[in-house]
Design a protein around this motif. Sequence first.
Motif, mmCIF file in Angstrom:
data_model
loop_
_atom_site.group_PDB
_atom_site.id
_atom_site.type_symbol
_atom_site.label_atom_id
_atom_site.label_comp_id
_atom_site.label_asym_id
_atom_site.label_seq_id
_atom_site.Cartn_x
_atom_site.Cartn_y
_atom_site.Cartn_z
ATOM 1 N N LEU A 26 0.802 -1.219 0.000
ATOM 2 C CA LEU A 26 0.000 0.000 0.000
ATOM 3 C C LEU A 26 0.836 1.271 0.000
ATOM 4 C CD1 LEU A 26 -2.644 -1.187 2.584
ATOM 5 C CD2 LEU A 26 -3.164 -0.526 0.236
ATOM 6 N N THR A 27 1.965 1.269 0.710
ATOM 7 C CA THR A 27 2.730 2.503 0.914
ATOM 8 C C THR A 27 4.034 2.565 0.123
ATOM 9 O OG1 THR A 27 4.015 1.636 2.779
ATOM 10 C CG2 THR A 27 1.842 2.609 3.276
ATOM 11 N N GLY A 28 4.571 1.419 -0.254
ATOM 12 C CA GLY A 28 5.881 1.397 -0.888
ATOM 13 C C GLY A 28 7.032 1.560 0.085
ATOM 14 N N GLU A 29 6.768 1.650 1.381
ATOM 15 C CA GLU A 29 7.839 1.806 2.363
ATOM 16 C C GLU A 29 8.685 0.535 2.423
ATOM 17 O OE1 GLU A 29 6.170 2.966 6.080
ATOM 18 O OE2 GLU A 29 5.411 4.878 5.333
ATOM 19 N N HIS A 32 -1.188 -1.515 17.565
ATOM 20 C CA HIS A 32 -0.446 -0.491 18.311
ATOM 21 C C HIS A 32 1.001 -0.395 17.856
ATOM 22 C CE1 HIS A 32 0.876 -4.060 20.554
ATOM 23 N NE2 HIS A 32 1.919 -3.336 20.891
ATOM 24 N N ASP A 33 1.625 -1.546 17.547
ATOM 25 C CA ASP A 33 3.033 -1.554 17.168
ATOM 26 C C ASP A 33 3.274 -0.818 15.857
ATOM 27 O OD1 ASP A 33 4.690 -2.691 19.074
ATOM 28 O OD2 ASP A 33 4.181 -4.732 18.499
ATOM 29 N N GLN A 34 2.552 -1.234 14.824
ATOM 30 C CA GLN A 34 2.853 -0.697 13.500
ATOM 31 C C GLN A 34 2.400 0.746 13.331
ATOM 32 O OE1 GLN A 34 1.794 -4.000 13.743
ATOM 33 N NE2 GLN A 34 3.757 -4.890 13.179
ATOM 34 N N VAL A 35 1.571 1.249 14.241
ATOM 35 C CA VAL A 35 1.264 2.674 14.248
ATOM 36 C C VAL A 35 2.231 3.387 15.192
ATOM 37 C CG1 VAL A 35 -0.487 4.427 14.664
ATOM 38 C CG2 VAL A 35 -1.160 2.201 13.766
ATOM 39 N N GLY A 36 2.236 2.969 16.436
ATOM 40 C CA GLY A 36 2.998 3.679 17.456
ATOM 41 C C GLY A 36 4.500 3.601 17.297
ATOM 42 N N ARG A 57 -1.454 6.746 11.385
ATOM 43 C CA ARG A 57 -2.266 5.605 10.995
ATOM 44 C C ARG A 57 -2.230 5.455 9.471
ATOM 45 N NH1 ARG A 57 -6.803 4.110 14.816
ATOM 46 N NH2 ARG A 57 -6.430 5.243 16.752
ATOM 47 N N LEU A 58 -2.538 4.239 9.011
ATOM 48 C CA LEU A 58 -2.438 3.965 7.586
ATOM 49 C C LEU A 58 -3.398 4.821 6.768
ATOM 50 C CD1 LEU A 58 -0.990 2.161 5.537
ATOM 51 C CD2 LEU A 58 -2.845 0.515 5.790
ATOM 52 N N VAL A 59 -4.578 5.115 7.312
ATOM 53 C CA VAL A 59 -5.553 5.907 6.557
ATOM 54 C C VAL A 59 -5.023 7.311 6.273
ATOM 55 C CG1 VAL A 59 -6.832 6.871 8.523
ATOM 56 C CG2 VAL A 59 -8.044 6.358 6.381
ATOM 57 N N ALA A 60 -4.027 7.752 7.023
ATOM 58 C CA ALA A 60 -3.417 9.059 6.780
ATOM 59 C C ALA A 60 -2.248 8.968 5.806
ATOM 60 C CB ALA A 60 -2.940 9.676 8.100
ATOM 61 N N ARG A 67 -8.027 2.986 -1.291
ATOM 62 C CA ARG A 67 -7.117 1.836 -1.203
ATOM 63 C C ARG A 67 -7.118 1.268 0.205
ATOM 64 N NH1 ARG A 67 -1.534 3.704 -3.330
ATOM 65 N NH2 ARG A 67 -1.111 1.460 -3.438
ATOM 66 N N TRP A 68 -7.191 2.147 1.200
ATOM 67 C CA TRP A 68 -7.292 1.690 2.593
ATOM 68 C C TRP A 68 -8.539 0.844 2.780
ATOM 69 C CZ3 TRP A 68 -11.044 3.053 6.295
ATOM 70 C CH2 TRP A 68 -10.750 2.702 7.618
ATOM 71 N N ARG A 69 -9.669 1.274 2.203
ATOM 72 C CA ARG A 69 -10.911 0.530 2.339
ATOM 73 C C ARG A 69 -10.802 -0.854 1.696
ATOM 74 N NH1 ARG A 69 -16.059 3.924 2.705
ATOM 75 N NH2 ARG A 69 -16.954 2.426 1.239
ATOM 76 N N ALA A 70 -10.153 -0.940 0.543
ATOM 77 C CA ALA A 70 -9.998 -2.244 -0.101
ATOM 78 C C ALA A 70 -9.209 -3.197 0.785
ATOM 79 C CB ALA A 70 -9.307 -2.074 -1.459
ATOM 80 N N ALA A 71 -8.142 -2.699 1.410
ATOM 81 C CA ALA A 71 -7.345 -3.544 2.292
ATOM 82 C C ALA A 71 -8.106 -3.879 3.568
ATOM 83 C CB ALA A 71 -6.024 -2.843 2.623
ATOM 84 N N MET A 72 -8.864 -2.926 4.108
ATOM 85 C CA MET A 72 -9.687 -3.199 5.291
ATOM 86 C C MET A 72 -10.714 -4.291 4.998
ATOM 87 S SD MET A 72 -9.302 -1.372 8.220
ATOM 88 C CE MET A 72 -10.930 -0.958 8.880
ATOM 89 N N ALA A 73 -11.333 -4.226 3.830
ATOM 90 C CA ALA A 73 -12.323 -5.237 3.460
ATOM 91 C C ALA A 73 -11.676 -6.610 3.358
ATOM 92 C CB ALA A 73 -12.993 -4.858 2.143
ATOM 93 N N LEU A 74 -10.463 -6.668 2.823
ATOM 94 C CA LEU A 74 -9.755 -7.950 2.758
ATOM 95 C C LEU A 74 -9.567 -8.534 4.151
ATOM 96 C CD1 LEU A 74 -8.109 -10.030 1.029
ATOM 97 C CD2 LEU A 74 -6.090 -8.684 1.632
#
Length: 582
Positions: A315-318, A374-378, A385-388, A394-401
């Motif tokens: 999702l992010t390319g990081e 908590h880990d992957q945000v904090g 957060r990922l939505v930001a 794209r966030w919604r598609a991954a959330m639905a998965l």
Amino acid sequence: MPAQACRYGAILTERGVRFRLWAPAAQRVEVLIGADAYAMRPRPHGEFERVLDVPAGTAYRYRIDGQAEVPDPASRQQQGDVEGASMVVDPGYPWRHPDWSGRPWKEAVICELHAGCLGGFEGVRRRLAAIREAGYTAIELMPVAEFPGDRNWGYDGVLPYAPEASYGGADALKALVDEAHELGLMVFLDVVYNHFGPHGNRLNDYAPWFFRADQATPWGPAIDFRRAQVRRFFIDNALMWLDEFRMDGLRLDAVHAIASPAFLKQLAQAVRERLPADRHVHLVLENERNTAAFLRGIARAQWNDDGHNALHVLLTGEREGYYGDYAQDPLGRLARVLAEGFAFQGQRDRHGRRRGQPSGDLPPTAFVLFLQNHDQVGNRALGERLVALVPEARWRAAMALVALCPMVPLFFMGDEWACATPFLYFTSHPAELAAKVREGRRAEFAAFSAFASPERRARIPDPNARATFEASIPREEDAAHAQAARRWFRGLLELRARELVPRLEPCRPLGCERLGDAALAARWVLADGSRWTLAFNVGERAVRFEAPADGRCLHWEAPGDSAPVAGLPPASFGAWHGPGHA
């Protein structure tokens, strides 16, 4: 298990309060109550004991060899902070729902939350109805064991038996659990058995053999689980949470730092032996090593970091830090997660170390899948957060998965309304330690390109500042948007409960097909022989895809009016359920 049937601590008995401490390095131990000192009787294997006729609520300390005065490591409540006196506690509580027996694991949809950010145990209790309304069936509390100060993630706990006083203490936690059960919600608790926090742990004063000098962890010397007293200390703690507090399960933090697989087996056996057979009790692991063997009889499931990491890179390319292990082929890693459980099943990571064991025989419910926790945000420098970080479609598609995958889904507090509030790393340590933590955290990010310069690192919030904690309290920035997000999220979980959960066990994967650079279709055969198909595309281009001709389309979303059978446009997701095939 009778209430307070623990080997150590201040335990109410018919004869009075039995104080017992493991202090193998001490010659003499006393119980201090007010101005009075009571000598404790030495017992075999370094234990000391004394029975006193004192009431619940009595404050006490232990004095070691006439010098150090320390709290009880098995304290059930503190008078003040971790360095204060311990308290004798009556475990009795007027449970309104003592017959609650839990829920099957396949029904779990988990909301991970931080009690302090939500107003303590009472604040969480007030939110339970809304949590249920969102579609969750369980909450998972980040660690609540007594930690220094009144602000902390909980992983700096030093008194594992004492619920954090700033959150409300033992009775407030029990009231939370009781209310959750009334609403049909399970309550899981994150427990830390791999280390103690950096301030307030006094075990080295009288029990240095609690630790082993020959093995280090990121938090210091490893806990020595070879010793029976150490194993008993933590097993009794787990049983306390499950029996006395009626938790429905435990999430065991970082078991890869516990150098004793036998301990985990012994703990699981104790849970089975001590708790009623008709209770649904679930043990879940965090384990970087992907030890699939632990999921065959010891634990119910493991947090699937592979799934999160692959999704995040996709999702992010990081690609920095641990995301480097997923940089080469994030879609391939994710496809393997959906088809076989773990992405790493013995392959070498970026450091050249082999990681993981084959997991393809395990059911999907042996894995907890999440888009963030908590880990992957904090653990991000700025707590985004990922939505930001990515477009919301794209966030919604991954959330639905995550929501509709046959694995057990976990979401972080606020995901149900697309919360964009950051979740930062926060503490409330004494000044000297606070300065070390602040500089250590900034140094940790020096290797990241976004924080290569000292000026950029100075932007990383100070963990000890109250403002850092207050900035992490989940907020709704746009009420209308939050309401729409809640309806969408609730729809996904209602679909899961109606169509997937009744057919979930047994369930087995049928493989995962790559459709492009960032698109795939995964299929499973369900308990009734029918097929479950999920397809999503988080790439920039549409990809070819033929929806199952004999399957019902249960959920479809894509920009515009794209038809679900014509292919997968960018930021799209679909779910189908259909008959099986011979």
